[in-house]
Design a protein around this motif. Structure first.
Motif, mmCIF file in Angstrom:
data_model
loop_
_atom_site.group_PDB
_atom_site.id
_atom_site.type_symbol
_atom_site.label_atom_id
_atom_site.label_comp_id
_atom_site.label_asym_id
_atom_site.label_seq_id
_atom_site.Cartn_x
_atom_site.Cartn_y
_atom_site.Cartn_z
ATOM 1 N N ALA A 24 0.855 -1.192 0.000
ATOM 2 C CA ALA A 24 0.000 0.000 0.000
ATOM 3 C C ALA A 24 0.888 1.238 0.000
ATOM 4 C CB ALA A 24 -0.931 -0.019 1.219
ATOM 5 N N GLY A 25 0.291 2.392 0.320
ATOM 6 C CA GLY A 25 1.051 3.622 0.428
ATOM 7 C C GLY A 25 1.739 4.027 -0.859
ATOM 8 N N VAL A 26 2.852 4.719 -0.702
ATOM 9 C CA VAL A 26 3.595 5.236 -1.847
ATOM 10 C C VAL A 26 3.973 4.125 -2.815
ATOM 11 C CG1 VAL A 26 5.826 6.232 -2.483
ATOM 12 C CG2 VAL A 26 4.450 7.312 -0.710
ATOM 13 N N GLN A 27 4.305 2.949 -2.282
ATOM 14 C CA GLN A 27 4.724 1.852 -3.154
ATOM 15 C C GLN A 27 3.596 1.436 -4.102
ATOM 16 O OE1 GLN A 27 5.426 2.219 0.025
ATOM 17 N NE2 GLN A 27 7.549 1.633 0.416
ATOM 18 N N ALA A 28 2.387 1.302 -3.579
ATOM 19 C CA ALA A 28 1.250 0.945 -4.428
ATOM 20 C C ALA A 28 0.884 2.083 -5.364
ATOM 21 C CB ALA A 28 0.048 0.563 -3.560
ATOM 22 N N ASP A 29 0.977 3.320 -4.857
ATOM 23 C CA ASP A 29 0.634 4.491 -5.669
ATOM 24 C C ASP A 29 1.498 4.567 -6.926
ATOM 25 O OD1 ASP A 29 -1.130 5.178 -3.659
ATOM 26 O OD2 ASP A 29 0.175 6.698 -2.777
ATOM 27 N N LEU A 30 2.811 4.455 -6.741
ATOM 28 C CA LEU A 30 3.715 4.584 -7.884
ATOM 29 C C LEU A 30 3.537 3.443 -8.878
ATOM 30 C CD1 LEU A 30 6.949 5.776 -6.034
ATOM 31 C CD2 LEU A 30 5.330 7.160 -7.346
ATOM 32 N N THR A 31 3.254 2.246 -8.364
ATOM 33 C CA THR A 31 3.019 1.113 -9.262
ATOM 34 C C THR A 31 1.763 1.335 -10.097
ATOM 35 O OG1 THR A 31 4.069 -0.395 -7.682
ATOM 36 C CG2 THR A 31 2.706 -1.391 -9.394
ATOM 37 N N ALA A 32 0.692 1.818 -9.456
ATOM 38 C CA ALA A 32 -0.558 2.071 -10.175
ATOM 39 C C ALA A 32 -0.377 3.168 -11.220
ATOM 40 C CB ALA A 32 -1.664 2.447 -9.190
ATOM 41 N N MET A 33 0.364 4.204 -10.873
ATOM 42 C CA MET A 33 0.603 5.286 -11.832
ATOM 43 C C MET A 33 1.399 4.790 -13.028
ATOM 44 S SD MET A 33 1.430 8.396 -9.170
ATOM 45 C CE MET A 33 0.136 9.098 -8.134
ATOM 46 N N ARG A 34 2.433 4.010 -12.745
ATOM 47 C CA ARG A 34 3.268 3.483 -13.827
ATOM 48 C C ARG A 34 2.456 2.568 -14.733
ATOM 49 N NH1 ARG A 34 6.732 1.216 -10.785
ATOM 50 N NH2 ARG A 34 7.872 3.151 -10.421
ATOM 51 N N ALA A 35 1.529 1.811 -14.161
ATOM 52 C CA ALA A 35 0.703 0.903 -14.960
ATOM 53 C C ALA A 35 -0.182 1.660 -15.943
ATOM 54 C CB ALA A 35 -0.164 0.038 -14.041
ATOM 55 N N GLY A 37 0.894 4.370 -17.515
ATOM 56 C CA GLY A 37 1.756 5.131 -18.404
ATOM 57 C C GLY A 37 2.057 6.530 -17.921
ATOM 58 N N VAL A 38 1.965 6.734 -16.609
ATOM 59 C CA VAL A 38 2.205 8.047 -16.010
ATOM 60 C C VAL A 38 3.463 7.976 -15.150
ATOM 61 C CG1 VAL A 38 1.284 9.737 -14.356
ATOM 62 C CG2 VAL A 38 -0.229 8.691 -16.057
ATOM 63 N N PHE A 39 4.278 9.015 -15.218
ATOM 64 C CA PHE A 39 5.488 9.089 -14.383
ATOM 65 C C PHE A 39 5.079 9.541 -12.988
ATOM 66 C CE2 PHE A 39 9.194 11.139 -12.539
ATOM 67 C CZ PHE A 39 10.239 10.288 -12.878
ATOM 68 N N GLY A 40 5.422 8.751 -11.980
ATOM 69 C CA GLY A 40 5.035 9.073 -10.616
ATOM 70 C C GLY A 40 6.164 9.670 -9.804
ATOM 71 N N ASN A 274 -3.073 -6.169 -6.706
ATOM 72 C CA ASN A 274 -2.013 -6.168 -7.712
ATOM 73 C C ASN A 274 -2.158 -4.972 -8.633
ATOM 74 O OD1 ASN A 274 -0.201 -6.697 -9.736
ATOM 75 N ND2 ASN A 274 -0.992 -8.716 -10.252
ATOM 76 N N PRO A 275 -1.522 -3.836 -8.327
ATOM 77 C CA PRO A 275 -1.677 -2.641 -9.147
ATOM 78 C C PRO A 275 -1.082 -2.765 -10.539
ATOM 79 C CG PRO A 275 -0.784 -2.095 -6.977
ATOM 80 C CD PRO A 275 -0.686 -3.568 -7.146
ATOM 81 N N THR A 276 -0.248 -3.781 -10.775
ATOM 82 C CA THR A 276 0.394 -3.881 -12.097
ATOM 83 C C THR A 276 -0.619 -4.198 -13.195
ATOM 84 O OG1 THR A 276 0.912 -6.250 -11.926
ATOM 85 C CG2 THR A 276 2.527 -4.702 -11.031
ATOM 86 N N VAL A 277 -1.789 -4.730 -12.834
ATOM 87 C CA VAL A 277 -2.784 -5.071 -13.858
ATOM 88 C C VAL A 277 -3.654 -3.871 -14.214
ATOM 89 C CG1 VAL A 277 -2.823 -7.439 -13.026
ATOM 90 C CG2 VAL A 277 -4.631 -5.872 -12.307
ATOM 91 N N LEU A 278 -3.537 -2.796 -13.450
ATOM 92 C CA LEU A 278 -4.340 -1.602 -13.734
ATOM 93 C C LEU A 278 -3.880 -0.997 -15.059
ATOM 94 C CD1 LEU A 278 -4.312 0.025 -10.191
ATOM 95 C CD2 LEU A 278 -6.153 -1.290 -11.230
ATOM 96 N N GLY A 279 -4.832 -0.478 -15.798
ATOM 97 C CA GLY A 279 -4.498 0.148 -17.065
ATOM 98 C C GLY A 279 -4.368 -0.814 -18.214
#
Length: 281
Positions: A24-35, A37-40, A274-279
């Protein structure tokens, strides 16, 4: 020598706590953003000692250091959206509210106030400090328990969620997404999650706010750690890409079902989404 061939993605900023367990937290946030196509970029508000079994320690960072991190990012990047998560203390909430006051782009406020166990995570002063941040939000994304804290009223049914969303919009938020994962299953059916979006943008028929409900399958698992972080970050990423609030919320809610279904089975406690599947298309 090979030719330099860079990409130029939108930039989104998460202002949140760090999760040492990574779910969760920043780690999940950055993964979701990257998924998406956004630079976090990130501003860390607190460090935590936690894992899949729970939180063992929280160390809020000084508000002036939070402000320094934000200034460093804002000075160098063209930030297209900001998402806030765990802000830990009243002073940090107030500092972040001041920092985003002149931010001319979407602001998603995920008011991390109540643990999955139902325990309150913030002092009464910090809870009260959220009122001004909510008023500045493009979108506020509380779960049912957090919506109850923000409004002072119980939120147990979709009707309660709509009433809470309307109250949060009346406080100044452009829109409120009251998440339905914690609603009484008997009120919505044990197989369905109902998320309620209320937008200040008027309904032409009623003259009041516009209300949308999103129904998605409830996945049979307790491994939902990081779901709120990933959802709000996915929405922020989509807003950074120029999507509408209604479009960003609808798409992110739909894809979160898959993020939960294909969650991470790690650690000895419940796993994480699993935020990597987002997007994914």
């Amino acid at each position: 020598m090979s030719e330099y061939d860079p990409v130029d993605p939108p930039v989104a900023l998460t202002v949140a706590g760090s999760d040492s367990g990574g779910g969760a937290g920043v780690q999940a946030d950055l993964t979701a953003m990257r998924a998406h196509g956004v630079f976090g970029a990130s501003v860390v508000t607190a460090t935590t000692a936690q894992n899949t079994r729970g939180v063992e320690d929280v160390n809020p960072l000084p508000a002036d250091h939070v402000a320094s991190q934000y200034a460093a990012v804002a000075d160098d990047f063209d930030v297209a959206a900001v998402k806030t998560g765990m802000l830990a203390t009243a002073e940090v909430v107030e500092t972040v509210t001041e920092l985003v006051a002149d931010f001319d782009a979407p602001l998603v406020v995920d008011p991390v106030m109540v643990a999955a166990t139902g325990d309150r995570l913030l002092s009464p002063a910090a809870e009260d400090a959220y009122e001004d941040l909510v008023a500045a939000a493009t979108l506020v994304t509380p779960n049912a328990d957090e919506a109850a804290v923000l409004t002072g009223n119980p939120v147990e049914t979709p009707a309660d969620a709509e009433a809470a969303g309307r109250e949060l919009v009346a406080l100044g938020a452009d829109a409120a997404l009251v998440k339905g994962g914690h609603l009484s299953e008997g009120a919505v059916g044990e197989d369905v999650v109902v998320d309620t979006l209320v937008r200040a943008e008027g309904d032409s028929e009623s003259g009041g706010p516009t209300v949308d409900r999103f129904e998605t399958p409830r996945i049979d698992t307790d491994a939902t750690h990081g779901s709120g972080c990933a959802l709000s970050s996915a929405i922020a990423a989509r807003l950074a890409r120029g999507e509408s609030v209604r479009g960003a919320v609808g798409a992110a809610v739909e894809e979160m079902t898959e993020a939960v279904r294909r969650g991470y089975d790690v650690g000895e406690g419940p796993g994480a989404v699993n935020p990597t599947v987002l997007g994914e298309e």
